[in-house]
Design a protein around this motif. Sequence first.
Motif, mmCIF file in Angstrom:
data_model
loop_
_atom_site.group_PDB
_atom_site.id
_atom_site.type_symbol
_atom_site.label_atom_id
_atom_site.label_comp_id
_atom_site.label_asym_id
_atom_site.label_seq_id
_atom_site.Cartn_x
_atom_site.Cartn_y
_atom_site.Cartn_z
ATOM 1 N N GLU A 168 -62.192 -49.411 86.377
ATOM 2 C CA GLU A 168 -62.963 -50.127 85.374
ATOM 3 C C GLU A 168 -64.046 -49.205 84.826
ATOM 4 O OE1 GLU A 168 -64.310 -53.873 86.866
ATOM 5 O OE2 GLU A 168 -62.262 -54.654 87.088
ATOM 6 N N PRO A 169 -64.612 -49.521 83.662
ATOM 7 C CA PRO A 169 -65.666 -48.671 83.096
ATOM 8 C C PRO A 169 -66.851 -48.563 84.049
ATOM 9 C CG PRO A 169 -64.850 -50.232 81.465
ATOM 10 C CD PRO A 169 -64.256 -50.645 82.778
ATOM 11 N N PRO A 170 -67.619 -47.489 83.966
ATOM 12 C CA PRO A 170 -68.810 -47.356 84.807
ATOM 13 C C PRO A 170 -69.722 -48.575 84.631
ATOM 14 C CG PRO A 170 -68.372 -45.320 83.623
ATOM 15 C CD PRO A 170 -67.419 -46.331 83.068
ATOM 16 N N ASP A 171 -70.272 -49.047 85.741
ATOM 17 C CA ASP A 171 -71.051 -50.284 85.704
ATOM 18 C C ASP A 171 -72.370 -50.108 86.437
ATOM 19 O OD1 ASP A 171 -69.832 -49.995 88.185
ATOM 20 O OD2 ASP A 171 -69.834 -52.140 88.583
ATOM 21 N N TYR A 172 -73.026 -48.991 86.237
ATOM 22 C CA TYR A 172 -74.270 -48.720 86.939
ATOM 23 C C TYR A 172 -75.445 -49.348 86.176
ATOM 24 C CZ TYR A 172 -71.085 -45.266 88.875
ATOM 25 O OH TYR A 172 -69.992 -44.655 89.447
ATOM 26 N N PRO A 173 -76.128 -50.338 86.763
ATOM 27 C CA PRO A 173 -77.274 -50.969 86.088
ATOM 28 C C PRO A 173 -78.515 -50.087 86.207
ATOM 29 C CG PRO A 173 -76.893 -52.022 88.206
ATOM 30 C CD PRO A 173 -75.804 -50.997 88.041
ATOM 31 N N PHE A 174 -78.519 -49.004 85.422
ATOM 32 C CA PHE A 174 -79.563 -47.987 85.583
ATOM 33 C C PHE A 174 -80.972 -48.552 85.426
ATOM 34 C CE2 PHE A 174 -75.960 -45.252 83.978
ATOM 35 C CZ PHE A 174 -75.722 -44.650 85.199
ATOM 36 N N SER A 184 -77.462 -54.600 94.672
ATOM 37 C CA SER A 184 -77.418 -56.050 94.668
ATOM 38 C C SER A 184 -76.733 -56.595 93.419
ATOM 39 C CB SER A 184 -78.842 -56.611 94.771
ATOM 40 O OG SER A 184 -78.835 -58.019 94.719
ATOM 41 N N ILE A 185 -77.049 -56.047 92.274
ATOM 42 C CA ILE A 185 -76.433 -56.476 91.020
ATOM 43 C C ILE A 185 -74.937 -56.219 91.055
ATOM 44 C CG2 ILE A 185 -76.298 -55.991 88.546
ATOM 45 C CD1 ILE A 185 -79.351 -55.372 88.700
ATOM 46 N N HIS A 186 -74.575 -55.023 91.495
ATOM 47 C CA HIS A 186 -73.153 -54.655 91.531
ATOM 48 C C HIS A 186 -72.376 -55.528 92.505
ATOM 49 C CE1 HIS A 186 -69.590 -52.029 91.628
ATOM 50 N NE2 HIS A 186 -69.589 -52.282 92.920
ATOM 51 N N ASN A 187 -72.850 -55.667 93.733
ATOM 52 C CA ASN A 187 -72.119 -56.431 94.741
ATOM 53 C C ASN A 187 -72.002 -57.902 94.365
ATOM 54 O OD1 ASN A 187 -71.755 -54.118 96.203
ATOM 55 N ND2 ASN A 187 -73.201 -54.622 97.826
ATOM 56 N N SER A 188 -73.036 -58.450 93.737
ATOM 57 C CA SER A 188 -72.966 -59.840 93.290
ATOM 58 C C SER A 188 -71.879 -60.019 92.234
ATOM 59 C CB SER A 188 -74.324 -60.271 92.727
ATOM 60 O OG SER A 188 -75.316 -60.270 93.726
ATOM 61 N N LYS A 189 -71.711 -59.013 91.399
ATOM 62 C CA LYS A 189 -70.708 -59.075 90.338
ATOM 63 C C LYS A 189 -69.298 -59.155 90.899
ATOM 64 C CE LYS A 189 -68.915 -56.263 86.497
ATOM 65 N NZ LYS A 189 -69.136 -55.007 85.714
ATOM 66 N N TYR A 190 -69.038 -58.449 91.998
ATOM 67 C CA TYR A 190 -67.672 -58.312 92.500
ATOM 68 C C TYR A 190 -67.376 -59.099 93.771
ATOM 69 C CZ TYR A 190 -66.812 -54.573 89.149
ATOM 70 O OH TYR A 190 -66.634 -53.852 87.993
ATOM 71 N N LEU A 257 -73.557 -41.486 93.686
ATOM 72 C CA LEU A 257 -74.057 -42.690 93.041
ATOM 73 C C LEU A 257 -75.099 -42.270 92.012
ATOM 74 C CD1 LEU A 257 -74.113 -45.811 92.915
ATOM 75 C CD2 LEU A 257 -75.969 -45.740 94.591
ATOM 76 N N PRO A 258 -74.744 -42.273 90.730
ATOM 77 C CA PRO A 258 -75.708 -41.835 89.711
ATOM 78 C C PRO A 258 -76.824 -42.858 89.541
ATOM 79 C CG PRO A 258 -73.679 -42.624 88.679
ATOM 80 C CD PRO A 258 -73.432 -42.616 90.164
ATOM 81 N N MET A 259 -78.040 -42.370 89.402
ATOM 82 C CA MET A 259 -79.192 -43.232 89.167
ATOM 83 C C MET A 259 -79.639 -43.186 87.711
ATOM 84 S SD MET A 259 -79.751 -44.698 92.033
ATOM 85 C CE MET A 259 -81.366 -45.406 91.745
ATOM 86 N N MET A 264 -73.932 -38.496 86.218
ATOM 87 C CA MET A 264 -72.554 -38.892 86.472
ATOM 88 C C MET A 264 -71.645 -37.665 86.517
ATOM 89 S SD MET A 264 -72.256 -42.328 84.121
ATOM 90 C CE MET A 264 -70.517 -42.529 84.550
ATOM 91 N N ALA A 265 -71.012 -37.458 87.655
ATOM 92 C CA ALA A 265 -70.082 -36.335 87.786
ATOM 93 C C ALA A 265 -68.918 -36.482 86.821
ATOM 94 C CB ALA A 265 -69.570 -36.248 89.228
#
Length: 326
Positions: A168-174, A184-190, A257-259, A264-265
């Motif tokens: 899926e597209p990158p989903d980092y809530p920078f 927390s945001i990411h894990n709640s999403k999935y 884990l990009p901040m 992002m590698a």
Amino acid sequence: MTARFVFAILAALLSLTAPARAGALQEANEVLFKQLKSEHRLSDAELQRVKQIFATSGFMGQGNPAITRHPMTPEDCRARIPGGVNQYNSARNTRICGDRYMAPLYDPRRERPEDAKACIDMFEFPNIPCTYPVVWTKAKEAAEVCAAVGKRICDAHEWEGACAGALEPPDYPFGAGSVAAMRSIHNSKYAASASWAYGPAFQRGVCAQNSEKSASCGGGGYNSCGSNTYPTGAFSKCTSGLGVYDLHGNAAEHMNLPMAPDQMASTGSTKLGVTEMKGSWFIWDKYRAHPDWCRWRAPYWHGTRVMSPSSHENYHLGFRCCKTID
């Protein structure tokens, strides 16, 4: 065999001099280097750089030879794979990815393998079926080894997509501002769609997760904890929809884990973010220390920047590489 006799053997092994232990590890690593050169067709310069990284570490390898007790041999692994290990060497994937034993990263719901912009190693490094994973690796060393062989460290969402069977597209809530808030945001999403590489529910006996810690393993030291892993790819059902193996069990794996967007590698950044440790490890059928579903992101354990010289290493922590393709 009495407990006293067992501990006497362990004491004798641990009393080996440091040069003797180092010599055994170097000898084992030389076998590994030959496999790397042969299987991945590394140039002399590439192999020399890999050797330098291992030598600087002093610990990297397939476990401390003095105390590691693998539950399965590479020969047994090859014997249990229907059709042999050559089945893992897909001509299509090699053409797309430019190296053996790599899998294209894409979303099968709307893309073809040929649409992939990146690939991931099918197996934990050294990414050769029926070999033991390399462990005692810092995140910095993982990134350096991947670069040395013409690849890069994976971003967290790439590993997660490889595991879940769809990139899926990158989903980092920078904008969240911290690792904890982003997690927390990411894990709640999935959380509601949690899945494992092999299916929608955790199962014992499917992956390389039924080994045991060394009897002497307490705090995780090199001289007390054996890396009692299985050969990679030994469990044919422990694979994702994208054909990636051992995402659960065997070795946990370093990821980036990009901040911030420029860490992002997968977009070519060399700045990189912070460490993310993915997957479970080789005792999971007996002891589940934390969740390990595909898109789960861990707390900031032993957290550092990926390229920090003090990034974490231990007896069950390894890595696999990704590769950006045109």
